[in-house]
Motif scaffolding. Structure first.
Motif, PDB file in Angstrom:
ATOM      1  N   SER A 435       0.793  -1.232   0.000  1.00 31.29           N
ATOM      2  CA  SER A 435       0.000   0.000   0.000  1.00 31.29           C
ATOM      3  C   SER A 435       0.824   1.281   0.000  1.00 31.29           C
ATOM      4  O   SER A 435       0.309   2.332  -0.392  1.00 31.29           O
ATOM      5  N   PHE A 436       2.062   1.220   0.420  1.00 33.30           N
ATOM      6  CA  PHE A 436       2.758   2.450   0.780  1.00 33.30           C
ATOM      7  C   PHE A 436       3.981   2.780  -0.064  1.00 33.30           C
ATOM      8  O   PHE A 436       4.614   3.808   0.142  1.00 33.30           O
ATOM      9  N   THR A 439       4.242   6.200  -1.874  1.00 32.32           N
ATOM     10  CA  THR A 439       4.441   7.288  -0.911  1.00 32.32           C
ATOM     11  C   THR A 439       5.857   7.294  -0.356  1.00 32.32           C
ATOM     12  O   THR A 439       6.517   8.339  -0.317  1.00 32.32           O
ATOM     13  N   SER A 567      -1.484   4.362  -1.049  1.00 38.22           N
ATOM     14  CA  SER A 567      -2.015   5.139   0.072  1.00 38.22           C
ATOM     15  C   SER A 567      -1.950   6.631  -0.212  1.00 38.22           C
ATOM     16  O   SER A 567      -1.343   7.089  -1.191  1.00 38.22           O
ATOM     17  N   ILE A 568      -2.553   7.404   0.672  1.00 35.23           N
ATOM     18  CA  ILE A 568      -2.461   8.852   0.624  1.00 35.23           C
ATOM     19  C   ILE A 568      -0.986   9.266   0.678  1.00 35.23           C
ATOM     20  O   ILE A 568      -0.175   8.641   1.345  1.00 35.23           O
ATOM     21  N   GLY A 569      -0.661  10.301  -0.045  1.00 38.17           N
ATOM     22  CA  GLY A 569       0.733  10.746  -0.116  1.00 38.17           C
ATOM     23  C   GLY A 569       1.426  10.303  -1.383  1.00 38.17           C
ATOM     24  O   GLY A 569       2.593  10.626  -1.595  1.00 38.17           O
ATOM     25  N   ARG A 595      -7.593   6.846  -4.148  1.00 39.31           N
ATOM     26  CA  ARG A 595      -6.443   6.124  -3.612  1.00 39.31           C
ATOM     27  C   ARG A 595      -6.970   5.103  -2.621  1.00 39.31           C
ATOM     28  O   ARG A 595      -8.180   5.029  -2.384  1.00 39.31           O
ATOM     29  N   PRO A 597      -8.061   3.665   0.871  1.00 37.76           N
ATOM     30  CA  PRO A 597      -8.590   4.350   2.051  1.00 37.76           C
ATOM     31  C   PRO A 597      -7.611   4.298   3.217  1.00 37.76           C
ATOM     32  O   PRO A 597      -6.704   3.471   3.251  1.00 37.76           O
ATOM     33  N   ASP A 598      -7.818   5.181   4.159  1.00 40.79           N
ATOM     34  CA  ASP A 598      -6.918   5.298   5.305  1.00 40.79           C
ATOM     35  C   ASP A 598      -7.274   4.257   6.368  1.00 40.79           C
ATOM     36  O   ASP A 598      -7.537   4.576   7.526  1.00 40.79           O
ATOM     37  N   ILE A 599      -7.301   3.010   5.952  1.00 39.91           N
ATOM     38  CA  ILE A 599      -7.545   1.885   6.845  1.00 39.91           C
ATOM     39  C   ILE A 599      -6.654   0.735   6.392  1.00 39.91           C
ATOM     40  O   ILE A 599      -6.113   0.754   5.283  1.00 39.91           O
ATOM     41  N   GLN A 601      -7.080  -2.775   5.150  1.00 44.33           N
ATOM     42  CA  GLN A 601      -8.174  -3.608   4.643  1.00 44.33           C
ATOM     43  C   GLN A 601      -7.916  -5.088   4.939  1.00 44.33           C
ATOM     44  O   GLN A 601      -6.825  -5.600   4.687  1.00 44.33           O
ATOM     45  N   ARG A 640     -14.394   8.447  -2.764  1.00 43.32           N
ATOM     46  CA  ARG A 640     -14.384   9.725  -2.067  1.00 43.32           C
ATOM     47  C   ARG A 640     -14.571  10.833  -3.092  1.00 43.32           C
ATOM     48  O   ARG A 640     -13.968  10.804  -4.164  1.00 43.32           O
TER      49      ARG A 640
END
Length: 641
Positions: A435-436, A439, A567-569, A595, A597-599, A601, A640
């Motif tokens: 996910s990251f 970022t 992810s966000i970023g 993107r 979500p901030d969870i 999953q 979103r």
């Protein structure tokens, strides 16, 4: 549903408290039934099989001897914990393993009090168990902490960092070294079992402690000589000198499938230990299931299978996996360039580098579960003019982030990072999702970050990375099969930071990064049907951005949407920053970012995960219509806006 095995003893064991009511002579039968239940369950769900079969007797013995959950039992990685789950109140749900809303394929704190620590990445158990043991000591609680770690996981430096500090736990820490592959010191029958029982017994430990105290009163040369003689004698008998030097009392090796050997040793360890202790248990991965024992990988990870034959369900024929496309492309590059080499951290088949190893054994390096070392090793090769490809799952590269920054990025060394399993991963869930990486890599100076939209693009990106000597470069690609596009016979060198238009429109622009491109195309079809002419761009690069292309799209379309499986970023944040820096936000631009979500999953079928994340075609359409303040009957999704 295949017939379930007959398990009269297991049927009366729901928790370890029930297990402890059995007589020791009943435990071999219970272990046999437990093994059959694991085989039956995994034949239905798929998942990790061989590792769990190898620890059936050990699992029974640990829960029988120790007072779990007061004594905390921590499994390294956790993929061998299916028998543990069955014995700790979760048998009724065992056939939901790795499914949406079902049991995790790894240990998980939220699932049971018998899972004190979640684990799906390797080599963390000793550190965690040390924390539990010290906490019990500080709180005056009686519980011990038991870490079960495989010999493969012992290749990671973190395990030794923890062992180096184990004295802080006193006698509350027990490490079980589950040696199931490259046996450090194989058991030698009755003599080995006798030695293990002897050196773990109270009288032996008491005599040894007394002699050690006497030795400390001797002149220094005699004290040192006595200590070395003790280490030499025990090391010759057991092979445990290394662990003794790290402050552990070593016991073993013990046959991990012989309950008559395991029980008395573990009872001695429970009752007589004078400090942290390591029990060396030798097991056989896949034990008790002939197809697993005969397989090269011992059925480490399996699809649904027929219990009688062991034949696994085959996926319908389709495009090759992204992993296979990467492997073939890299072999092709290595044929053209003798300076290309490949590095993996204990995942040669998972990353496809087993193919590379067959073709170029001298240029392929499996460093074990040591991602930090893998990255810095690659940096050293790059500094000497070689072209290393460091093939590591996205989620595992997180373990080496300091090395990526300090040893690669700051020195601007041309290490090539091939990030497999980028994005969502279905049944393996949050612990294995990539996910990251967009970022954490695109934020670093000097880095180039690419994401392949399909097999052809991945082939081009491998070629591009092979020729890129200006600094570090990463290419990301997902788990699973490709889209079925033709793979180019001659790969193309992509211009760094240059995207492409795959569909031209006028009102809506979808800026895609990676394999969400197919969903972007589907969304464009839906939007065109609603009279919203849509452009679709494959940006290819998260860094550097194709600023000229992005600026043109943002200024010539009413709505723009970025989409990425990260992810966000990541991409969206970089596009927003660019738009802000260049004053495009002030011009009234309708820009939205899709993107992950901030969870974290949970595991599920991939299509359900994408729908939950708002990363499918319907979610894109809903986002566009929301930005335009329009509605359309039948459009659904969780995006979103």
């Amino acid at each position: 549903m295949p017939d379930r095995p007959t398990t009269p003893l297991l049927d009366i064991v729901d928790t370890p408290q029930d297990l402890r009511r059995l007589k020791p002579e009943q435990l071999p039968q219970l272990a046999a039934e437990l093994r059959e239940e694991v085989i039956s369950a995994v034949s239905v769900t798929g998942g990790h099989l061989g590792a769990g079969l190898g620890v059936v007797e050990l699992t029974v013995a640990l829960h029988y001897v120790f007072d779990t959950p007061r004594d905390t039992l921590i499994w390294d990685v956790g993929h061998q914990a299916y028998p543990h789950k069955i014995l700790t109140g979760r048998r009724s749900r065992i056939r939901t393993l790795r499914q949406g809303g079902g049991l995790s394929g790894f240990t998980r704190r939220a699932e049971s009090e018998y899972d004190p620590f979640g684990a799906a990445h390797s080599s963390t158990s000793i550190s965690a168990a040390l924390g539990f043991a010290v906490a019990n000591r500080l709180a005056g609680e009686p519980g011990k902490a038991i870490a079960v770690i495989g010999d493969g996981a012992m290749s990671a430096g973190m395990a030794y960092e923890a062992m180096n500090n184990a004295q802080a736990a006193g006698n509350r820490l027990v490490v079980i070294l589950n040696d199931n592959d490259m046996s450090i010191a194989p058991p030698v029958g009755a003599l080995s079992a006798y030695l293990a029982r002897l050196i773990s017994s109270g009288p032996f430990i008491s005599v040894r402690e007394t002699l050690k105290k006497l030795a400390r009163r001797m002149p220094r040369p005699l004290h040192q000589a006595a200590r070395k003689a003790d280490e030499f004698a025990r090391g010759m008998a057991t092979g445990g000198t290394l662990f003794e030097e790290l402050g552990f009392y070593y016991v073993g090796p013990v046959d991990g499938h012989n309950l008559e050997q395991l029980l008395p040793v573990l009872e001695n360890v429970r009752d007589e230990a004078h400090g942290p202790i390591l029990v060396h248990v030798v097991t056989k991965k896949g034990k008790g299931y002939a197809p697993a024992e005969a397989a090269a990988d011992k059925y480490h990870g399996v699809q649904k299978f027929d219990v009688v034959s062991g034949v696994q369900a085959k996926a319908p024929p389709g495009p090759p996996s992204y992993t296979a496309v990467f492997a073939d492309a890299l072999v092709g590059e290595a044929k053209r360039d003798p300076k290309i080499c490949a590095i993996t951290a204990a995942m040669p088949s998972g990353t496809g580098l087993d193919k590379f190893e067959k073709a170029f054994p001298d240029r392929c390096f499996d460093v074990g579960i040591a991602e930090q070392h893998a990255v810095t090793f690659a940096a050293g090769l790059a500094a000497q003019g070689f072209r290393p490809f460091c093939a590591i799952y996205s989620t595992f590269l997180q373990r080496a982030y300091d090395q990526v920054v300090h040893d690669v990025a700051i020195q601007n060394l041309p290490v090539r990072f091939a990030l497999d399993r980028a994005g969502l991963v279905g049944a393996d869930g949050a612990t294995h999702a990539g996910s990251f990486d967009i970022t954490y890599l695109a934020s670093l100076p000097n880095f180039v970050v690419m994401a392949a939209a399909d097999e052809a693009e991945l082939t081009h990106m491998v070629h591009t990375a092979a020729l890129h000597d200006a600094g570090p470069i990463a290419l990301r690609y997902p788990r699973g099969n490709g889209t079925g596009v033709a793979i180019p016979a001659v790969p193309e060198r992509l211009e760094i930071g240059r995207g492409r238009i795959v569909r031209e429109g006028k009102k809506v622009a979808i800026l895609s990064l990676g394999t969400r491109l197919e969903e972007a195309r589907k969304a464009a079809d839906q939007l065109d049907a609603l009279g919203l002419s849509t452009t679709v761009a494959d940006l290819r690069f998260a860094k550097p951005l194709d600023e000229a292309l992005i600026r043109r799209l943002l200024t010539s379309h009413e709505v723009a949407v970025t989409i990425e499986e990260g992810s966000i970023g990541g991409l969206g944040a970089h596009v927003l920053t660019m738009a802000s820096d260049q004053g495009l936000i002030d011009a009234g631009l309708k820009l939205r970012t899709l993107r992950l979500p901030d969870i974290f999953q949970d595991q599920d079928k991939p299509e359900r995960q994408y729908a939950e994340a708002g990363l499918d075609a319907d979610a894109i359409v809903k986002t566009v219509l929301s930005a335009l303040r329009r509605n359309s009957v039948g459009v659904v999704g969780g995006a979103r806006a």
